[in-house]
Structures are given as structure tokens and as C-alpha cells.
Design an enzyme around this catalytic site. Sequence first.
Site, PDB file in Angstrom:
ATOM      1  N   GLY A   9       0.685  -1.105  -0.171  1.00  0.00           N
ATOM      2  CA  GLY A   9       0.115   0.075   0.037  1.00  0.00           C
ATOM      3  C   GLY A   9       1.083   1.343   0.007  1.00  0.00           C
ATOM      4  N   ARG A  13      -1.872   8.934   3.552  1.00  0.00           N
ATOM      5  CA  ARG A  13      -1.845   9.981   4.757  1.00  0.00           C
ATOM      6  C   ARG A  13      -0.552  10.193   5.485  1.00  0.00           C
ATOM      7  NH1 ARG A  13      -6.718   7.200   7.323  1.00  0.00           N
ATOM      8  NH2 ARG A  13      -6.244   5.560   6.018  1.00  0.00           N
TER       9      ARG A  13
HETATM   10  C1  UD1 Z   1      -8.779  -3.941   5.627  1.00  0.00           C
HETATM   11  C2  UD1 Z   1      -9.712  -5.136   5.513  1.00  0.00           C
HETATM   12  C3  UD1 Z   1     -10.709  -4.722   6.649  1.00  0.00           C
HETATM   13  C4  UD1 Z   1     -10.069  -4.519   8.089  1.00  0.00           C
HETATM   14  C5  UD1 Z   1      -8.912  -3.530   7.883  1.00  0.00           C
HETATM   15  C6  UD1 Z   1      -8.217  -3.739   9.059  1.00  0.00           C
HETATM   16  C7  UD1 Z   1     -10.061  -5.820   3.058  1.00  0.00           C
HETATM   17  C8  UD1 Z   1     -10.750  -5.629   1.999  1.00  0.00           C
HETATM   18  N1  UD1 Z   1     -10.334  -4.996   4.486  1.00  0.00           N
HETATM   19  O1  UD1 Z   1      -9.128  -2.744   5.153  1.00  0.00           O
HETATM   20  O2  UD1 Z   1     -11.549  -5.697   6.745  1.00  0.00           O
HETATM   21  O3  UD1 Z   1     -10.956  -4.085   9.135  1.00  0.00           O
HETATM   22  O4  UD1 Z   1      -7.896  -4.009   6.879  1.00  0.00           O
HETATM   23  O5  UD1 Z   1      -7.073  -2.781   9.157  1.00  0.00           O
HETATM   24  O6  UD1 Z   1      -9.122  -6.544   3.314  1.00  0.00           O
HETATM   25  N2  UD1 Z   1      -2.459  -3.865   0.512  1.00  0.00           N
HETATM   26  C9  UD1 Z   1      -1.653  -4.275  -0.300  1.00  0.00           C
HETATM   27  N3  UD1 Z   1      -2.139  -4.263  -1.663  1.00  0.00           N
HETATM   28  C10 UD1 Z   1      -3.357  -4.016  -1.825  1.00  0.00           C
HETATM   29  C11 UD1 Z   1      -4.105  -3.334  -0.798  1.00  0.00           C
HETATM   30  C12 UD1 Z   1      -3.870  -3.185   0.538  1.00  0.00           C
HETATM   31  O7  UD1 Z   1      -0.709  -4.910  -0.103  1.00  0.00           O
HETATM   32  O8  UD1 Z   1      -3.864  -3.578  -3.186  1.00  0.00           O
HETATM   33  C13 UD1 Z   1      -1.856  -3.565   2.070  1.00  0.00           C
HETATM   34  C14 UD1 Z   1      -1.584  -2.388   2.695  1.00  0.00           C
HETATM   35  O9  UD1 Z   1      -0.315  -2.162   2.416  1.00  0.00           O
HETATM   36  C15 UD1 Z   1      -2.020  -2.716   4.236  1.00  0.00           C
HETATM   37  C16 UD1 Z   1      -3.085  -3.735   4.182  1.00  0.00           C
HETATM   38  O10 UD1 Z   1      -2.885  -4.607   2.873  1.00  0.00           O
HETATM   39  O11 UD1 Z   1      -0.908  -3.218   4.821  1.00  0.00           O
HETATM   40  C17 UD1 Z   1      -4.261  -3.420   4.413  1.00  0.00           C
HETATM   41  O12 UD1 Z   1      -5.049  -2.553   3.290  1.00  0.00           O
HETATM   42  P1  UD1 Z   1      -5.786  -1.380   3.613  1.00  0.00           P
HETATM   43  O13 UD1 Z   1      -6.116  -0.877   2.212  1.00  0.00           O
HETATM   44  O14 UD1 Z   1      -5.449  -0.704   4.622  1.00  0.00           O
HETATM   45  O15 UD1 Z   1      -7.109  -1.817   4.005  1.00  0.00           O
HETATM   46  P2  UD1 Z   1      -8.276  -1.406   4.694  1.00  0.00           P
HETATM   47  O16 UD1 Z   1      -9.209  -0.671   3.606  1.00  0.00           O
HETATM   48  O17 UD1 Z   1      -7.958  -0.753   5.884  1.00  0.00           O
END
Ligand code: UD1
Length: 453
Positions: A9, A13
Site C-alpha cells: 500500500g 496519509r
Molecule cells: C482492511 C480489511 C478490513 C479490516 C482492515 C483492518 C479488506 C478488504 N479489508 O481494510 O476488513 O478491518 O483492513 O485494518 O481486506 N495492501 C496491499 N495491496 C493492496 C491493498 C492493500 O498490499 O492492493 C496492504 C496495505 O499495504 C495494508 C493492508 O494491505 O498493509 C491493508 O490494506 P488497507 O487498504 O489499509 O485495507 P483497509 O481498507 O484498511
Amino acid sequence: MNIVILAAGAGKRMHSALPKVLHPLAGRPLLSHVLDTARTLKPTRLVVVIGHGGDQVREAVAAPDVQFALQQQQLGTGHALQQALPLIDPSVPTLVLYGDVPLTRASTLQRLADAAGPGGYGVLTVTLADPTGYGRIVRDAAGNVTRIVEQKDATEEQRRIAEINTGIVVVPSGPLAGWLAALKNENAQGEFYLTDVVEHAIGAGVRVVTAQPDDEWETLGVNSKQQLAQLERIHQRNVADALLVAGVTLADPARIDVRGALACGRDVSIDVNCVFEGDVTLADGVRVGPNCVIRNAAIGAGTRIDAYTHIEDATVGAHAVLGPYARLRPGAKLADEVHVGNFVEVKNSVIGHGSKANHLTYVGDSDVGARVNLGAGTITCNYDGANKHRTVIEDDVFVGSDTQLVAPVHVGRGVTIAAGTTVWKDVSADALVLNDKTQIAKPGYVRPVKQKK
Ligand code: UD1
Ligand code: MG
């Protein structure tokens, strides 16, 4: 068990050029904390999914036991996990962690893995007073998990659910590829959600269980500098509590920062606002005054370090007295009962048993023997503008105040150096050394008077 850490990610922010997972907590990248915890679980495979700032992340945490999977585009957490599939062992379960959730205890992860067992699906959940923003755990009347719904996709009623998905899951690896391939991105964010996998698992008759951490902070993630600062304080408070439990006296557990490993003997006391970095060992009875910075150092028993002392890559013997305002730089090795006082700097030098440099002195690239007294304002002139040279001062030398020792120079044992001497030639043992100077006093001297304009 495989462990996959999602770290692709952007971290918009954080408003930073540094990838989010490399922002430091207690002096080390967030991701390094997650890797440390992961390693304590002895994973079969350890995979980090990288994307944003991928090269930087890879370089920062590269190690023989870590593999990297590149997620070119951030299409969601399910898509991220999919990128790791070629690198995992399908015969053992996969634990999914987030690179920006640094404080989860290994025991919590083990509890989740144990609850899931070899073929089960485990979700780490927590019940929050304010669940806004998180995925919610939807259960049926019998209390079984039926699905996880993201905040943005949830109905009003679902948003009232306080039990949330921490994001940390244990999944059976065999069927995972099929479940991930079947994900659709028809949701509010247009992403392939890892959270949707749970429905596929349920459909396949897999047992879904949940486990909870002992403390809520174990599941907190970092999305902003505010959250980073909050987690730093939580972590430091945990470190301080562990020190207190081990018997260390802290003047204020809210005013100590440990960025590394601090090992303390019995009856160690630490005053306020001290920072410890790297590996620091304080032996029995060490007392550290306020506002000291100590990095990669070993301090012997009974030594007292007074206020505002800075120590880096140095060793200090027992019953020494340092500071206030002393500075030990890399390569300083002080024997037992050495005294180094205010505005004294020691670099790449050995100072022998019981020697003293109490005021305003620079000791660089020197070998100082035992029982040597370095008077106020003693300077070893170790640098000729091009190269560094050593100064050797043998045992029982007395160095008068305001002396310069122009290296390379060797002062034999028992030598007495008069105040204000520049020593640029070797001196053999037991000599008195002084420069030929005369004192001139003109009686009745009249000072200049400022002229009126
Ligand atoms: C995710 C969960 C949500 C949970 C929350 C907890 C999903 C769909 N949702 O939401 O249920 O309550 O975390 O914090 O899983 N990342 C990648 N590649 C991507 C997208 C994300 O590596 O394409 C990584 C990000 O770097 C991060 C983690 O996955 O470390 C979570 O991603 P984030 O976008 O923060 O998910 P949330 O929307 O917070
Ligand atoms: Mg998040």
C-alpha cells in the site's frame, strides 16, 4: 505455516516520500517489527508483498529467509495475497499479516493459528467501542461467522456491529488459489477483497473460527503520523513496564525511549528523558541521570552517568563516573573507576584504570594508561589536516591544564607536564616537561577607552 505480510500500500496519509512500512517505530521500520514477530513463529516460508516503493522496501528488510512478491498495481488485499501464492508451501496453512500493524504479539498469532488448526479458517477479531472504518464480522443466529463486510459496503444495521476484522487471518493454503481466483471486485472500492474469501471457505465447508488478542493495541495499524506517534507511545510504555517488572527504577515510565534492546542488571536506575538506541547493557547498580543518550554501549557495575551525557559505540568499566555533559564517541573504552567530566569528549581511545579527565578535554585516538590525570583543557591534536595519529600516555602521568599533545607523540610513565605546555616530541619516563616561556608584567597598564562618536 507460511507467513505473508502485505506491504504494497501507498500510505498516502503519511505525506512522505518514504514508503509507509519503512517509517520507524522505536527506531526501526514498521515492517521490521512485523518480520521479527513473524520469525518467532518459525514460518516455513516468509513472504513480503511489495508494491509502492518496492525497491526501497526490499533493500531495507532483505534477508536470506525473506522472499518478495511484487504487486504491480494495488488492486486490493485479496489481489495482494494472490501475488504471494507462487512462493508459499500449499501443504501448510498461511498466516496473513499487515506490514503496517507492528505490535501484534506472537502469542496472539499462535492462538489464532491453534484455533484454526491445520484445515480451518481463522480470523483475528476485536470488539471496538468505535468500529468505524473497519470491516465488520457478520454472524448468524447461532453465532457462526457468515461474512465480513467492509464499512463502505455495509448497511446501517451492519455498521452497528462492533466486532471488526483486524485483517489478520489464517487460511488453508491448498484451496486458497481457487478462492482468490474467484474473487470479484464488484464493491464500493472496486477492489479484490481478501475479506470475501471467507464466504468461499464457508461454501466449501471449511470451519471458520475467530480469536481475539489480549490487548486492542495489538491490532492497531499505522495510516497517519498521528497513529504512528500513538503506537510509538504504546510500544514505549510496554518497554518501560517490562523494565519496571524486571526491577529497574524509572523516574518516570512515560519519559524513557528505548530504540533497540536495553539489558539491565539489578538496582539500575534511570532518570527522565533518556534515550537508549541499539544494544545497550547497564550492569548492576548503574545510575543514569536525566537527558542522556546511550547507543550501542556496555556500562559496568556501579557506574554513574550524570545528566546530558552522550555515549555511542563505547564500553565503560565498573564504578566509573561520567558527566554531566560528557561525550563518549565510537571506540571509547574506559576502564574501571575512570572519571570523565563535563565537556570531555573521548573518541577511539582507551583510558586506563582510575584515570581522570574531569573538565573540557578532547581525547582522540589515544592510549591513556592507569592513574593518569588529564587537567582541564587537555587536547590531543590527533589530526594533521590529512591523517589521524595516536597519542600514547603511559601510567601515572600528570597532565597540567591547557596542554596540547601533538600526535603522534609518546609520553612515558610518571611524566609531569606543566600547565600550558605543547608537547610535540616524545617524553621519556619520569621527566618534567614544559615549554620555554617568559611571563612579562608591565606595571600601571592603562586599558584603551572606547571613543565617543
Ligand atoms: C482492511 C480489511 C478490513 C479490516 C482492515 C483492518 C479488506 C478488504 N479489508 O481494510 O476488513 O478491518 O483492513 O485494518 O481486506 N495492501 C496491499 N495491496 C493492496 C491493498 C492493500 O498490499 O492492493 C496492504 C496495505 O499495504 C495494508 C493492508 O494491505 O498493509 C491493508 O490494506 P488497507 O487498504 O489499509 O485495507 P483497509 O481498507 O484498511
Ligand atoms: Mg487500513
